[in-house]
Motif scaffolding. Structure first.
Motif, mmCIF file in Angstrom:
data_model
loop_
_atom_site.group_PDB
_atom_site.id
_atom_site.type_symbol
_atom_site.label_atom_id
_atom_site.label_comp_id
_atom_site.label_asym_id
_atom_site.label_seq_id
_atom_site.Cartn_x
_atom_site.Cartn_y
_atom_site.Cartn_z
ATOM 1 N N VAL A 180 7.691 -1.698 -4.620
ATOM 2 C CA VAL A 180 7.976 -0.919 -3.409
ATOM 3 C C VAL A 180 7.941 -1.813 -2.176
ATOM 4 C CG1 VAL A 180 7.116 0.944 -1.918
ATOM 5 C CG2 VAL A 180 7.187 1.259 -4.401
ATOM 6 N N SER A 181 7.027 -2.778 -2.150
ATOM 7 C CA SER A 181 6.911 -3.661 -0.991
ATOM 8 C C SER A 181 8.150 -4.525 -0.788
ATOM 9 C CB SER A 181 5.686 -4.561 -1.131
ATOM 10 O OG SER A 181 5.854 -5.509 -2.172
ATOM 11 N N ARG A 182 8.955 -4.720 -1.832
ATOM 12 C CA ARG A 182 10.149 -5.565 -1.745
ATOM 13 C C ARG A 182 11.361 -4.825 -1.213
ATOM 14 N NH1 ARG A 182 10.137 -10.341 -4.415
ATOM 15 N NH2 ARG A 182 12.349 -10.142 -4.985
ATOM 16 N N GLY A 183 11.230 -3.536 -0.954
ATOM 17 C CA GLY A 183 12.328 -2.791 -0.359
ATOM 18 C C GLY A 183 13.271 -2.192 -1.392
ATOM 19 N N ILE A 184 14.430 -1.751 -0.919
ATOM 20 C CA ILE A 184 15.366 -1.040 -1.792
ATOM 21 C C ILE A 184 16.085 -1.983 -2.748
ATOM 22 C CG2 ILE A 184 17.354 0.518 -1.871
ATOM 23 C CD1 ILE A 184 14.751 1.683 -0.715
ATOM 24 N N SER A 185 16.860 -2.929 -2.216
ATOM 25 C CA SER A 185 17.756 -3.719 -3.063
ATOM 26 C C SER A 185 17.021 -4.665 -3.999
ATOM 27 C CB SER A 185 18.741 -4.500 -2.192
ATOM 28 O OG SER A 185 18.056 -5.359 -1.303
ATOM 29 N N SER A 186 15.971 -5.330 -3.527
ATOM 30 C CA SER A 186 15.302 -6.316 -4.365
ATOM 31 C C SER A 186 14.033 -5.780 -5.022
ATOM 32 C CB SER A 186 14.939 -7.558 -3.526
ATOM 33 O OG SER A 186 14.106 -7.205 -2.433
ATOM 34 N N GLY A 187 13.709 -4.535 -4.796
ATOM 35 C CA GLY A 187 12.513 -3.947 -5.390
ATOM 36 C C GLY A 187 12.807 -2.690 -6.172
ATOM 37 N N ILE A 188 12.973 -1.587 -5.459
ATOM 38 C CA ILE A 188 13.155 -0.285 -6.109
ATOM 39 C C ILE A 188 14.450 -0.244 -6.924
ATOM 40 C CG2 ILE A 188 13.404 2.196 -5.692
ATOM 41 C CD1 ILE A 188 11.747 1.763 -3.128
ATOM 42 N N GLU A 189 15.529 -0.761 -6.349
ATOM 43 C CA GLU A 189 16.797 -0.749 -7.077
ATOM 44 C C GLU A 189 16.740 -1.689 -8.279
ATOM 45 O OE1 GLU A 189 21.326 -2.023 -6.051
ATOM 46 O OE2 GLU A 189 20.419 -0.524 -4.711
ATOM 47 N N TRP A 190 16.043 -2.809 -8.138
ATOM 48 C CA TRP A 190 15.902 -3.737 -9.268
ATOM 49 C C TRP A 190 15.230 -3.046 -10.444
ATOM 50 C CZ3 TRP A 190 12.484 -5.788 -12.633
ATOM 51 C CH2 TRP A 190 12.842 -6.966 -13.295
ATOM 52 N N VAL A 191 14.159 -2.314 -10.165
ATOM 53 C CA VAL A 191 13.460 -1.580 -11.222
ATOM 54 C C VAL A 191 14.411 -0.617 -11.922
ATOM 55 C CG1 VAL A 191 11.660 0.132 -11.683
ATOM 56 C CG2 VAL A 191 11.189 -1.788 -10.165
ATOM 57 N N ALA A 192 15.209 0.102 -11.114
ATOM 58 C CA ALA A 192 16.111 1.102 -11.683
ATOM 59 C C ALA A 192 17.225 0.461 -12.503
ATOM 60 C CB ALA A 192 16.709 1.948 -10.562
ATOM 61 N N VAL A 193 17.848 -0.572 -11.955
ATOM 62 C CA VAL A 193 19.038 -1.157 -12.576
ATOM 63 C C VAL A 193 18.693 -1.913 -13.861
ATOM 64 C CG1 VAL A 193 20.843 -2.896 -12.265
ATOM 65 C CG2 VAL A 193 20.356 -1.259 -10.446
#
Length: 470
Positions: A180-193
């Motif tokens: 979560v601390s890494r933000g959308i593209s490099s954190g949350i989206e990475w987890v999802a993708v």
């Protein structure tokens, strides 16, 4: 950082694609509620009668509320309370309606604190099966030579070790905070993708394994044979509640994720895909778990112990039991992590936008608060087992700290937030604004409006009343 899409607020991160949004939202919805709670609920509530009514409830209740939450977020392009305020302002309504999202944000924070405790259990079983795989080898069953009572005692043994419980909880929370601390593209989206596709590969593989090595025909019969006599009022209410909670509604997560959606994303179709994927995973969870349970001669109605007690015993009698058990709990870890990330993101987004602070600092503040509550939840199974924080309220007279957080969020905050969301979208928000956001036309739009305005609030109120007074 992802480039903001058309119509997004300046400096506001967006999903890089519609696929990323769908994977993230599916990851938010698909979690322990699907993999743990759904099979347990189905087992305790008559199998096929519960499952078929559950599917009906997803369409009737879950999907309409899901779309309502997502469209609020996409219109507001901000944290959940601020998104509601923006919809209210654009509808010439009072900004006090933001309370519905504030309840959701607070509920997400509380749920995160005890959700990570259960996530720690999953990590514990990953370690147990990894060690067993080293000890027993690849091809044999799990826990060779150990009696069933010994295997069933693994979780109670963990409960009795306060230090280990706290350590596992904080470790799972720390991983969640990192992404979560890494933000959308490099954190949350990475987890999802990356993690969600791996989750589905493991999930399908274990389901196929169960179909060939377990009692698949009995599982199919159990899950899809509709016995009208078993469709009691209690079963119907359990199915409605499961449909609602499995989609992560009422905790501001879908509003928060909707705020990162681009303007060219059709929310109606996307919400349908999210609800369909979530329901499919829940049903497949039954098809993955029950064949193994039935093949071992165990009861389907073991309740919450089905995953952490019955399944480990069942893996003892299965070929490649240690390896399959390890892969199964790794799969559960992926599902739990994508959901915990969503739970943390909702309050984190609120804090860093509201107080204009760096995301990292906001994550640390929210995570620290969740850690404190998580320690108390962990101690609920050992040193603080007889501490009842709301013991002066009859409904919570004999519930420990963990169960109190679960009960308050599930029986109060989540249904109240969802009911207010339906009233806000169905009756308060400007109809033209809603029409522009929801991506529906014709009879689908009219049906959705009717469900949100009339059916969903009433059914959710009944669920809440049943939970409070049953």
């Amino acid at each position: 950082m992802a480039v903001a899409g058309s119509g997004s607020k300046a400096g506001h991160e967006n999903w890089s694609s519609r696929t990323a949004f769908i994977l993230a939202a599916v990851g938010s919805a698909v979690g322990l509620g699907n993999m743990w709670r759904f099979p347990a609920e189905a087992g305790e509530n008559g199998g096929g009668a519960f499952v078929l009514f559950y599917i009906f409830c997803v369409l009737l209740i879950g999907l309409p509320v899901l779309l309502a939450e997502v469209l609020i977020g996409r219109h507001g392009q901000a944290n959940a309370p601020e998104s509601v305020r923006r919809v209210a302002r654009d509808s010439n309504a009072g900004e006090g309606w933001s309370i519905l999202a504030s309840l959701g944000v607070f509920a997400a924070f509380l749920i995160l604190s005890f959700y990570c405790v259960v996530g720690g259990w999953v990590v514990y079983y990953i370690g147990i099966f990894a060690n067993d795989l080293v000890q027993t080898g690849l091809t044999g069953g799990a826990f060779a030579g150990r009696p069933a009572e010994d295997i069933e005692g693994l979780l109670p043994g963990l409960f009795g070790n306060a230090g280990l419980m706290i350590g596992l909880n904080l470790g799972f929370l720390a991983v969640t905070m990192f992404f979560v601390s890494r933000g959308i593209s490099s954190g949350i989206e990475w987890v999802a993708v990356y993690l969600m596709p791996l989750f589905f590969v493991l999930f399908l593989g274990i389901t196929i394994y169960g179909a060939f090595t377990g009692n698949f025909s009995d599982a199919v019969s159990y899950l899809f044979t509709f016995d009208f006599e078993k469709l009691t009022g209690e079963v119907m209410l359990a199915a409605v509640g499961q449909a609602f909670f499995s989609l992560s509604l009422g905790v501001a997560g879908m509003m928060t994720y909707g705020a990162y959606a681009n303007r060219d994303t059709n929310l109606g179709k996307t919400s349908g895909i999210i609800a369909g994927a979530d329901t499919g995973v829940a049903i497949l969870a039954g098809l993955a778990i029950f064949p193994i349970v039935f093949a071992a001669g165990l009861s389907a109605s073991a309740g919450p112990g089905l995953m952490f007690a019955s399944l480990p015993v069942a893996f003892q009698a299965m070929p490649f039991g240690s390896m399959i058990g390890l892969l199964f709990f790794v799969m559960i870890f992926f599902a739990a992590l994508t959901s915990s990330v969503s739970l943390l993101e909702a309050p984190t987004a609120y804090v860093f936008e509201k107080f204009n602070m760096p995301r990292m600092v906001a994550t640390l503040i929210v995570g620290a608060g969740a850690a404190v509550l998580g320690v108390l939840s962990s101690l609920s199974f050992n040193d603080m087992a007889e501490f009842y924080p709301l013991g002066f309220i009859p409904l919570f007279a004999e519930t420990n700290f963990f169960d109190t957080l679960d009960g308050v969020t599930a029986k109060l905050f989540m249904p109240i937030g969802a009911i207010l969301t339906c009233i806000f979208v169905g009756w308060i928000a400007d109809a033209r604004l809603i029409d522009d956001e929801n991506g529906l036309d014709g009879i689908l739009h009219q049906t959705w409006r009717a469900l949100v305005r009339f059916v969903c609030p009433v059914v959710l109120a009944v669920i809440m009343a049943f939970g409070l007074f049953s």
